[in-house]
Design an enzyme around this catalytic site. Structure first.
Site, PDB file in Angstrom:
ATOM      1  N   GLU A 224      63.280  -3.411  47.682  1.00  0.00           N
ATOM      2  CA  GLU A 224      63.003  -2.696  46.434  1.00  0.00           C
ATOM      3  C   GLU A 224      61.683  -3.117  45.791  1.00  0.00           C
ATOM      4  O   GLU A 224      61.165  -2.412  44.927  1.00  0.00           O
ATOM      5  CB  GLU A 224      64.186  -2.884  45.467  1.00  0.00           C
ATOM      6  CG  GLU A 224      64.223  -1.803  44.413  1.00  0.00           C
ATOM      7  CD  GLU A 224      65.465  -1.840  43.535  1.00  0.00           C
ATOM      8  OE1 GLU A 224      66.561  -2.204  44.031  1.00  0.00           O
ATOM      9  OE2 GLU A 224      65.338  -1.507  42.345  1.00  0.00           O
TER      10      GLU A 224
ATOM     11  N   ARG B 131      70.177  12.414  41.835  1.00  0.00           N
ATOM     12  CA  ARG B 131      70.536  11.538  40.725  1.00  0.00           C
ATOM     13  C   ARG B 131      69.726  11.856  39.463  1.00  0.00           C
ATOM     14  O   ARG B 131      70.252  11.807  38.355  1.00  0.00           O
ATOM     15  CB  ARG B 131      70.299  10.088  41.145  1.00  0.00           C
ATOM     16  CG  ARG B 131      71.255   9.678  42.213  1.00  0.00           C
ATOM     17  CD  ARG B 131      70.961   8.346  42.792  1.00  0.00           C
ATOM     18  NE  ARG B 131      72.145   7.883  43.522  1.00  0.00           N
ATOM     19  CZ  ARG B 131      72.306   6.658  43.970  1.00  0.00           C
ATOM     20  NH1 ARG B 131      71.379   5.750  43.788  1.00  0.00           N
ATOM     21  NH2 ARG B 131      73.416   6.329  44.600  1.00  0.00           N
TER      22      ARG B 131
ATOM     23  N   THR C  64      71.757  -6.572  46.133  1.00  0.00           N
ATOM     24  CA  THR C  64      72.441  -6.133  47.354  1.00  0.00           C
ATOM     25  C   THR C  64      73.929  -6.467  47.304  1.00  0.00           C
ATOM     26  O   THR C  64      74.777  -5.650  47.672  1.00  0.00           O
ATOM     27  CB  THR C  64      71.788  -6.793  48.585  1.00  0.00           C
ATOM     28  OG1 THR C  64      70.377  -6.591  48.506  1.00  0.00           O
ATOM     29  CG2 THR C  64      72.342  -6.219  49.873  1.00  0.00           C
TER      30      THR C  64
END
Ligand code: FAD
Length: 603
Positions: A569, A430, A190
């Site tokens: 995540e 992406r 982060t």
């Protein structure tokens, strides 16, 4: 004749050596040095020296007496705030405490650690110290071997954005919290992140004339992940993203007034923190922790096992620097240990969407090793989407990191390959951009833009690097014309000029262009022009532990595992095959906050 020439050369060489010794002697004899006795280890005094760190030189001042290194001070550096802080705080002290140059580097700040050690080594050379003797590794201080035990309401594993959001939220909901972090600093990925935080924000977006809606954010997230994300989790994410921005602002975090489109974000709804990178998030949470009772943070403490009693998760076993740590949790445990992009073995084990990723570098911090996935095996937690890994086309060729990136937003730059040709919609997903890049020669590209975002060249990117500094370091290139730029980066000038001309024509119509690109703003026509090289890099792991909308962990039968929550995540099921740029920081704040509340209220 030959002999005379050789003699002259020898005399010259000897003179040079004598002069060099004289110069070094002058340098090494500082103003306040005293004469050293023959048995002295150093020439007492204060010495200044420098060596390269992550972002340029680190300058140190080293004070020695005849027997020992008395003090090491960092005088100047340009290292990333907070990310390098543990190295800057700990390495000088370690050198003095251990009287050694062979001190351990700090995980997550290795380049800074090595830079400091190299600069101190130079200073010690000036002081006449025996570098070889000082470079022998000493036995590290043994841990006491004692076990420390704590009891609290909520234990949180991982001090990145998800874990810290959970800690604050649990505390706001009345729980006492202990957060453990295996690294010597808080922040995880982060703190390294670009900070882009997607949220539909009626205030900011309407001022910029941007149409948006929570439904659009939902659809782009769902479809952008090929409909593999769980609809209820995505709905929770997009509906709570803006409330999370407001929550962060209520805690003191500052965001810029304008939103933007982050790479692969597909829409201008990314909020940019006012502090660099992701430091603003971590500073905000740390401020809360410092100003409020009830949250204890244990750094250098790695969770190794979940404690389970009758099917309920009741605590965590961990390893600290001083010995084992046992943490009993009255209410529950939140796993927020991040992804596994930094774990090559796990990447290879799960990857199904890319060719081998063994040789690719990563944007991630070294602690992103997927520990949470192993921790939940004991409770049979369900894993979801583990095969979905995200690559970015934006890695620094030398390190894989996002540093050195010259782009400031998606609209005003193009990518060209080694032939100077565009090859993809630079506003695409992406995975689409990275797949296209992998097909180019050497999987290598140049980001090309003009000086609209760099009127002076001193403007900094997210990594505190200015364009001028990058050019000086050979990491970016400049041309007063496109022809000059093409020569500087060694691509065929005709192709580059044509690529830019065609791009500029489409800017007038608003597209879409031949690649399907629809995101445009200004032409690339303001000299000087700039280019920076980029390669594919492993960035994000979309898969992980399955949770429900209350951030409770589900087992393989789809049932809630009592006392166990997860966020960030380490979880899966939200981003499907492809996470939109800017959605992860929203995810970790939204679900971190929910996990903290759920654990505090024993949901
Ligand atoms: P982390 O922030 O990684 O925190 C997990 C923490 O858990 C780490 O500190 C780790 O050391 C700790 N930990 C791990 N195992 C253990 C253990 N066994 N015991 C104790 N502690 C443990 N997303 C966006 O939306 N916008 C962006 O602009 C953006 N930019 C990015 C740029 C970079 C360079 C990177 C790497 C990622 C970026 N991302 C971005 C993705 C996003 O930053 C991450 O997905 C997100 O920060 C993950 O947060 P987290 O709290 O889940 O994990």
């Amino acid at each position: 004749m030959k002999h005379i020439k050789q003699s002259k050369r020898i005399i010259c060489a000897l003179l040079c050596i004598v002069m060099a010794i004289f110069v070094v002697a002058c340098q090494s004899k500082p103003a306040d040095s005293s004469e050293s006795s023959s048995s002295a280890m150093f020439t007492a005094g204060t010495y200044v020296s420098k060596a390269a760190g992550q972002n340029g030189d680190i300058e140190v001042e080293v004070t020695v007496d005849e027997e020992s290194i008395k003090d090491v001070k960092i005088l100047k550096h340009n290292e990333s705030p907070e990310i390098s802080d543990p190295a800057i705080e700990r390495i000088p002290k370690a050198i003095v405490d251990q009287q050694s140059l062979a001190v351990d580097t700090i995980s997550g700040a290795t380049v800074t650690s090595n830079g400091i050690i190299a600069a101190v080594t130079e200073a010690i050379k000036l002081a006449g110290g025996d570098i070889a003797a000082l470079s022998v590794k000493k036995d590290s201080v043994k841990a006491s071997g004692e076990t420390t035990e704590y009891t609290t309401d909520v234990v949180i594993i991982g001090g990145g954005g998800a874990g810290l959001a959970a800690a604050v939220s649990a505390n706001e909901n009345g729980a006492e919290v202990i957060l453990i972090e295996k690294m010597p600093r808080l922040g995880g990925n982060t703190i390294l992140s670009g900070g882009a935080f997607n949220a539909v924000d009626p205030g900011r977006q309407s001022k910029q004339g941007i149409e948006d809606s929570v439904d659009k954010h939902y659809t782009q997230t769902y479809e952008g992940g090929d409909k593999l994300g769980k609809p209820d989790l995505i709905r929770t994410l997009v509906e709570n993203a803006y409330p999370a921005v407001e929550w962060l602002e209520s805690l003191g975090m500052k965001f810029e007034d304008e939103v933007f489109t982050v790479l692969g974000g597909l829409w201008p709804r990314a909020h940019r923190p006012s502090d660099p990178l992701g430091t603003g998030f971590i500073k905000t949470y740390e401020k809360y922790i410092n100003e409020n009772d009830g949250i204890k943070v244990l750094l250098d403490t790695k969770a190794t096992e979940l404690m389970v009693d009758g099917g309920r998760v009741v605590g965590v076993k961990a390893e600290g620097l001083e010995g084992d740590v046992i943490l009993h949790a009255n209410n529950g445990v939140v796993i927020a240990s991040g992804g596994f992009a930094g774990n090559v073995e796990m990447r290879e084990k799960y990857n199904e969407s890319w060719p081998s990723l063994t040789d690719l570098k990563t944007t991630n911090h070294p602690g992103a090793t997927g520990d949470g996935i192993a921790l939940v095996e004991v409770v049979d937690a369900n894993l979801i989407g583990m095969e979905q890994l995200q690559l970015l086309p934006m890695g620094d060729p030398a390190t894989g990191s996002l540093s050195g990136n010259i782009e400031k937003g998606v609209e005003n730059r193009i990518f060209v390959n080694k032939s100077g040709d565009r090859f993809v919609d630079e506003g695409a997903r992406r995975d689409v951009m990275t797949k296209a890049l992998l097909e180019q020669e050497d999987a290598y590209m140049w980001v090309v833009l003009d000086s609209v975002d760099y009127p002076t060249g001193d403007e900094k990117n997210n990594f505190n690097e200015s364009m001028n500094e990058l050019i000086e370091q050979g990491r970016a290139f400049k041309g007063d014309t496109l022809q000059e730029l093409a020569e500087a980066i060694d691509v065929p000038a005709d192709n580059l000029i044509k690529a830019v001309e065609e791009f500029n024509k489409v800017v007038e119509t608003g597209g879409p262009d031949a690649f399907g690109r629809t995101l445009f703003d200004q032409k690339i026509d303001q000299a000087p022009f700039y280019a920076g090289p980029r390669v594919p890099t492993v960035h994000h792991t979309m898969g992980g532990i399955e949770i429900n909308t209350s951030a409770q962990v589900l087992n393989k039968d789809g049932n809630v595992i009592p006392g166990l929550y997860a966020a960030g995540e380490v979880t899966g099921g939200i981003h499907g095959t492809n996470r939109l740029g800017g959605n992860a920081l929203a995810d970790i704040a939204v679900f971190g906050r929910i996990a903290g509340e759920s654990a505090a209220t024993k949901k």
